[in-house]
Design an enzyme around this catalytic site. Structure first.
Site, PDB file in Angstrom:
ATOM      1  N   ALA A   1       0.849  -1.192   0.000  1.00 23.28           N
ATOM      2  CA  ALA A   1       0.000   0.000   0.000  1.00 23.28           C
ATOM      3  C   ALA A   1       0.881   1.238   0.000  1.00 23.28           C
ATOM      4  O   ALA A   1       2.109   1.134   0.147  1.00 23.28           O
ATOM      5  CB  ALA A   1      -0.888   0.008   1.241  1.00 23.28           C
ATOM      6  N   LYS A   2       0.305   2.379  -0.168  1.00 29.87           N
ATOM      7  CA  LYS A   2       1.022   3.647  -0.005  1.00 29.87           C
ATOM      8  C   LYS A   2      -0.013   4.728   0.222  1.00 29.87           C
ATOM      9  O   LYS A   2      -1.163   4.608  -0.228  1.00 29.87           O
ATOM     10  CB  LYS A   2       1.834   3.957  -1.274  1.00 29.87           C
ATOM     11  CG  LYS A   2       2.977   4.910  -1.033  1.00 29.87           C
ATOM     12  CD  LYS A   2       4.217   4.182  -0.510  1.00 29.87           C
ATOM     13  CE  LYS A   2       5.349   5.127  -0.228  1.00 29.87           C
ATOM     14  NZ  LYS A   2       6.583   4.399   0.094  1.00 29.87           N
ATOM     15  N   GLY A   3       0.415   5.799   0.887  1.00 29.38           N
ATOM     16  CA  GLY A   3      -0.503   6.910   1.117  1.00 29.38           C
ATOM     17  C   GLY A   3       0.211   8.219   0.922  1.00 29.38           C
ATOM     18  O   GLY A   3       1.441   8.257   0.809  1.00 29.38           O
TER      19      GLY A   3
END
Ligand code: NAD
Length: 424
Positions: free
Chosen positions: A111-113
């Site tokens: 994931a990444k944000g």
């Protein structure tokens, strides 16, 4: 037929990730249905983040969390605060996290944000307000068993502390340290996290020297970047007897053919902030550093530093990628042909996420390890990933970057086929 990327996700980083994925899929003859699914994120969340500024006005920022793949475990990946953040960049970074966690053999998805904001323009209070509201907005989608963020560019242990506190307040009030990693030690961070990426780079460098039938002891090494990754990589390589002939930062590069006294250089940077002006060395440019005649080069600063324009000029025999994407795909092919050994980023800088994984495990157990244990476990995991990639590279006579991606995709493929498609 060329894969058409969803326009919302289309950007250079994601396009590059898809290209490497397709190449790796060919090497392992990947199931086409699996490949089709791997080309898209599972879920991408966009949120508005209203923030009360110090002058009492309200500014609304845009935040993202992209959950790319949950196949191997809870989603895991950092949060970036930068003015250039957009959805396509976050999707690209989330895909890369998926492939990195897979090749490292971690029980984690990718994931990444991020938030589109220049954090250097915010006061501490504004940054705290921004972080807490963002944490609240993506709160329903994260959690110690769902999605575990971490720091990235523009965020730090303090940001993680605010994130963890907000999540905990909104979910019963008791501390839930396992919701994020990269926290300060006092609230559930792991010993050894700060130097983990640099130490991992050196473990991988040791393996690279070994397979190239060279020794790190006495070898000449040049290092681009002297931040978290570069300075610790320099320190650990120095301690193992390498002769660090050059290091650099934004202020320029310094060179000493007899080898730099790294602890002294670190002290100098602590006192003067930058390398510039260090007395016991000659000033050179960053370009000259990259093209130095040396045994090994560790690019630990930025992406795209070695491309088709300078690949022919590189004289190092070994390159260990401390940074993300410092050598482009096309440059990798040129260097591989010239016999230069490249240890790719997905393995070489994996130390950070490996110790983040340890932090999460320790938080979940409420049982904490000493630094020695953390460092040793890091060595076991990163060395195993290197060995696995290296044997495939040798078997198929391909570069280690392609082999590492192939190992990664193969592990994902196996898990996806075992789990099947829901509903069928
Ligand atoms: P950092 O900000 O601590 O350090 C970056 C260093 O690069 C600084 O010394 C800076 O002066 C230098 N630099 C910037 N521009 C330069 C230029 N043009 N020429 C030479 N030096 C330059 O960042 P970091 O945490 O060390 O990260 C460096 C790279 O490693 C990034 O690509 C990052 O994504 C990657 N990475 C970091 C971690 C981690 O745990 N910190 C983990 C995996 C990957």
């Amino acid at each position: 037929m060329e894969h058409k990327i969803e326009p919302l996700y289309d950007g250079p980083l994601f396009r590059n990730a898809i290209q490497t994925l397709e190449e790796a899929a060919k090497i392992i003859n990947c199931d086409p249905n699996v490949l089709e699914r791997l080309k898209r994120p599972r879920r991408s969340i966009t949120v508005s983040v209203p923030v009360r500024m110090d002058d009492y006005s309200v500014k609304v920022f845009t935040g993202y969390r992209v959950q790319y793949s949950p196949t191997l475990g809870p989603y895991k990946g950092g949060i970036r605060y930068h003015q250039n953040v957009d959805l396509s960049e976050v999707v690209g970074l989330a895909a890369l996290m998926t492939f990195k966690n897979s090749v490292l053999g971690l029980p984690l998805g990718g994931a990444k944000g991020g938030i589109t904001v220049d954090p250097t323009k915010l006061s501490r209070t504004e940054k705290q307000n921004l972080t807490r509201r963002y944490a609240s907005e993506i709160g329903p989608f994260v959690g110690p068993t769902q999605d575990i963020p971490a720091p990235d560019v523009g965020t730090d242990p303090q940001t993680m502390a605010w994130f963890m506190d907000t999540y905990s307040q909104e979910n019963g009030g008791f501390a839930q340290p396992g919701v994020v990693t990269g926290k300060p030690i006092e609230i559930g961070g792991s010993l050894g996290r700060n130097h983990a990426t640099g130490l991992g780079v050196v473990y991988v460098a040791e393996k690279s020297f070994e397979v190239c039938k060279m020794s790190m002891k006495g070898a000449s090494v040049a290092i681009q970047g002297f931040g978290n990754v570069g300075s610790f990589a320099a320190k650990f390589a120095y301690e193992r007897g390498a002769r660090i002939v050059a290091v650099s930062d934004v202020s320029g590069a310094i060179f000493n053919g007899d080898g730099l006294d790294i602890p002294e250089v670190m002290e100098y940077v602590k006192a003067h902030k930058f390398l510039k002006g260090y007395p016991k060395a000659t000033a050179i440019t960053n370009e000259e550093l990259l093209e130095l005649k040396c045994d090994a080069l560790f690019p630990c600063a930025l992406e795209g530093q070695i491309d088709v324009h300078n690949a022919e000029k590189i004289q190092a025999k070994i390159i260990v990628e401390g940074a993300n994407g410092p050598v482009t795909n096309s440059a990798t092919k040129i260097l591989h042909k010239r016999g230069v050994f490249i240890a790719p980023d997905v393995i070489a800088n994996g130390g950070g996420v490996i110790v983040s994984y340890f932090e999460w495990v320790q938080d979940t157990m409420s049982l904490f390890w000493d630094e020695h244990e953390v460092d040793n476990r890091l060595k076991t995991i990163i060395t195993k990933a290197f060995d696995k990639g290296y044997s495939l590279a040798a078997e198929k006579n391909i570069d280690l970057r392609s082999a590492a991606m192939a190992v990664s995709v193969q592990r994902l493929e196996k898990a996806m086929l075992l789990r099947g498609l829901y509903p069928r």
